[in-house]
Design a protein around this motif. Structure first.
Motif, short mmCIF file in Angstrom:
data_model
loop_
_atom_site.label_atom_id
_atom_site.label_comp_id
_atom_site.label_asym_id
_atom_site.label_seq_id
_atom_site.Cartn_x
_atom_site.Cartn_y
_atom_site.Cartn_z
N VAL A 74 0.83 -1.20 0.00
CA VAL A 74 0.00 0.00 0.00
C VAL A 74 0.87 1.25 0.00
N GLU A 75 1.90 1.26 0.85
CA GLU A 75 2.77 2.43 0.95
C GLU A 75 3.40 2.78 -0.40
N THR A 76 3.86 1.77 -1.13
CA THR A 76 4.52 2.04 -2.41
C THR A 76 3.51 2.27 -3.54
N ALA A 77 2.36 1.59 -3.47
CA ALA A 77 1.37 1.71 -4.55
C ALA A 77 0.68 3.07 -4.54
N THR A 78 0.57 3.70 -3.38
CA THR A 78 -0.18 4.96 -3.29
C THR A 78 0.70 6.19 -3.47
N VAL A 79 1.98 6.00 -3.66
CA VAL A 79 2.87 7.16 -3.83
C VAL A 79 2.41 8.00 -5.01
N ASN A 80 2.11 7.36 -6.13
CA ASN A 80 1.74 8.08 -7.34
C ASN A 80 0.49 8.92 -7.16
N ASP A 81 -0.38 8.51 -6.23
CA ASP A 81 -1.64 9.22 -6.00
C ASP A 81 -1.53 10.31 -4.95
N THR A 82 -0.44 10.30 -4.20
CA THR A 82 -0.34 11.22 -3.06
C THR A 82 0.71 12.31 -3.25
N VAL A 83 1.41 12.29 -4.38
CA VAL A 83 2.41 13.34 -4.63
C VAL A 83 2.04 14.08 -5.91
N THR A 84 2.40 15.34 -5.96
CA THR A 84 2.11 16.15 -7.15
C THR A 84 3.37 16.42 -7.97
N GLU A 85 4.52 16.22 -7.37
CA GLU A 85 5.79 16.44 -8.06
C GLU A 85 6.52 15.11 -8.22
N GLN A 86 7.01 14.85 -9.42
CA GLN A 86 7.66 13.57 -9.68
C GLN A 86 8.88 13.36 -8.79
N HIS A 87 9.65 14.43 -8.56
CA HIS A 87 10.87 14.26 -7.76
C HIS A 87 10.55 13.86 -6.32
N ILE A 88 9.37 14.30 -5.83
CA ILE A 88 8.97 13.90 -4.49
C ILE A 88 8.63 12.41 -4.48
N GLY A 89 7.95 11.96 -5.53
CA GLY A 89 7.66 10.55 -5.65
C GLY A 89 8.92 9.71 -5.71
N LEU A 90 9.92 10.17 -6.45
CA LEU A 90 11.19 9.46 -6.54
C LEU A 90 11.89 9.40 -5.18
N MET A 91 11.76 10.48 -4.40
CA MET A 91 12.34 10.49 -3.05
C MET A 91 11.66 9.48 -2.16
N ARG A 92 10.32 9.36 -2.29
CA ARG A 92 9.58 8.38 -1.49
C ARG A 92 10.01 6.96 -1.85
N MET A 93 10.19 6.71 -3.13
CA MET A 93 10.61 5.39 -3.57
C MET A 93 12.04 5.08 -3.09
N GLN A 94 12.90 6.10 -3.12
CA GLN A 94 14.25 5.90 -2.61
C GLN A 94 14.24 5.60 -1.12
N PHE A 95 13.31 6.23 -0.41
CA PHE A 95 13.16 5.95 1.02
C PHE A 95 12.89 4.47 1.23
N TRP A 96 11.97 3.90 0.43
CA TRP A 96 11.62 2.50 0.61
C TRP A 96 12.72 1.56 0.15
N LYS A 97 13.49 1.96 -0.83
CA LYS A 97 14.65 1.15 -1.21
C LYS A 97 15.68 1.16 -0.08
N ASP A 98 15.85 2.31 0.54
CA ASP A 98 16.77 2.40 1.68
C ASP A 98 16.25 1.57 2.86
N VAL A 99 14.93 1.59 3.06
CA VAL A 99 14.33 0.78 4.13
C VAL A 99 14.67 -0.69 3.93
N ILE A 100 14.52 -1.17 2.71
CA ILE A 100 14.81 -2.59 2.42
C ILE A 100 16.27 -2.89 2.70
N THR A 101 17.15 -2.02 2.26
CA THR A 101 18.58 -2.22 2.52
C THR A 101 18.85 -2.30 4.01
#
Length: 312
Positions: A74-101
């Motif tokens: 849910v956290e990763t699937a809803t990023v696209n719906d909850t951000v208005t700027e692409q770079h913010i979405g990319l930051m959120r995705m990087q956060f989750w990649k860092d979480v996995i690491t």
């Protein structure tokens, strides 16, 4: 079966359905605490109700772990719906990649989903590559304006929905190639249906995500789709997409005789997928029909029956 016996059978099923609904309502009322596990449960219940119902029917040993996985989804699937700027979405995705690491390094951040995911990963030895594949696919979708083909939809569904099913199988302790093959096709079917179900919402955001090869094939413009066309070309596009989902469901079922019974709870979402396909067929593939937006009121019963019958 006589009329009296059928009536009794219907009453038994209705009673069971009402009992399940009451249990779900009671479960929801209890889901008010702020601990990490309950956070994941509430997140899934609010954003992915069908998955919430399916997870309730899983064996208790895997249930909380799958809620963590579904919360992560849910956290990763809803990023696209909850951000208005692409770079913010990319930051959120990087956060989750860092979480996995950090999870696999043994130092998860203090985020409720991350903490629960850490527990699930180490309890079941979950594969890192499936988690990363989900995030990477979501990240790439931030740039997508549409899918070029049905194959693109299938690839996206494989990387997201199927990967989530592979992780669910691991949480259930299932390591079997036939179970994985079935999960792959079920994930693709579910992903395709998710695209169909999201079409009215996407249109409301002026987005056409339907495969371009099919819109070209049936000679319907994006402008007509944005106007919510109910003409035959639009219905033909929806029919072709729904047919692709149906083919994957049937392919998944071709493995059933070789799939271990322990894997079957992971496939409960096929009940929701098939219910939608039946509904869209009844309304002649009109994706904007009011019935497409309704939840299946008997979904708890359908899931219970599927689980009891060991079918998918």
């Amino acid at each position: 079966m006589g009329a009296h016996a059928r009536l009794i059978s219907k009453k038994v099923l209705l009673t069971k359905h009402l009992k399940l609904c009451k249990q779900i309502t009671n479960f929801q009322r209890k889901s008010l605490s702020t601990n990490n596990s309950q956070y994941c449960i509430d997140l899934v219940r609010k954003n992915d109700y069908e998955s919430f119902l399916c997870t309730l029917l899983l064996p208790q040993a895997a249930r909380s772990s799958v809620f963590a996985l579904r919360g992560f989804n849910v956290e990763t699937a809803t990023v696209n719906d909850t951000v208005t700027e692409q770079h913010i979405g990319l930051m959120r995705m990087q956060f989750w990649k860092d979480v996995i690491t950090k999870i696999y390094q043994g130092s998860p951040p203090h985020h409720p989903v991350a903490m629960e995911l850490y527990r699930a990963v180490h309890k079941h030895n979950l594969s890192k590559r499936w988690l990363l594949r989900i995030v990477e696919a979501r990240e790439q979708s931030l740039n997508a304006r549409t899918f070029q083909s049905v194959e693109d939809v299938e690839n996206y569904a494989e990387n997201t929905a199927s990967s989530l099913l592979y992780l669910t199988l691991e949480a259930l302790g299932v390591k079997d190639v036939n179970a994985d093959h079935a999960a792959s096709h079920i994930g693709k079917a579910h992903g395709i249906v998710t695209l169909l179900r999201a079409t009215p919402y996407n249109i409301s955001r002026q987005q056409v995500m339907l495969p371009m090869d099919l819109t070209i094939k049936h000679n319907i413009s994006h402008e007509a789709i944005l106007r919510r066309s109910t003409e035959q070309p639009m219905k033909d596009v929806i029919y072709d997409i729904a047919s692709a989902a149906h083919v994957h469901l049937e392919k998944a079922r071709s493995f059933k005789s070789n799939v271990p019974k322990e894997a079957l709870p992971a496939y409960l979402l096929t009940a929701a997928t098939e219910a939608f396909l039946r509904r869209i067929q009844k309304i002649n593939f009109d994706i904007f029909h009011k019935h497409c937006l309704k939840k299946e009121p008997l979904m708890p019963l359908l899931l219970w029956l599927q689980n009891k019958r060991r079918k998918y």
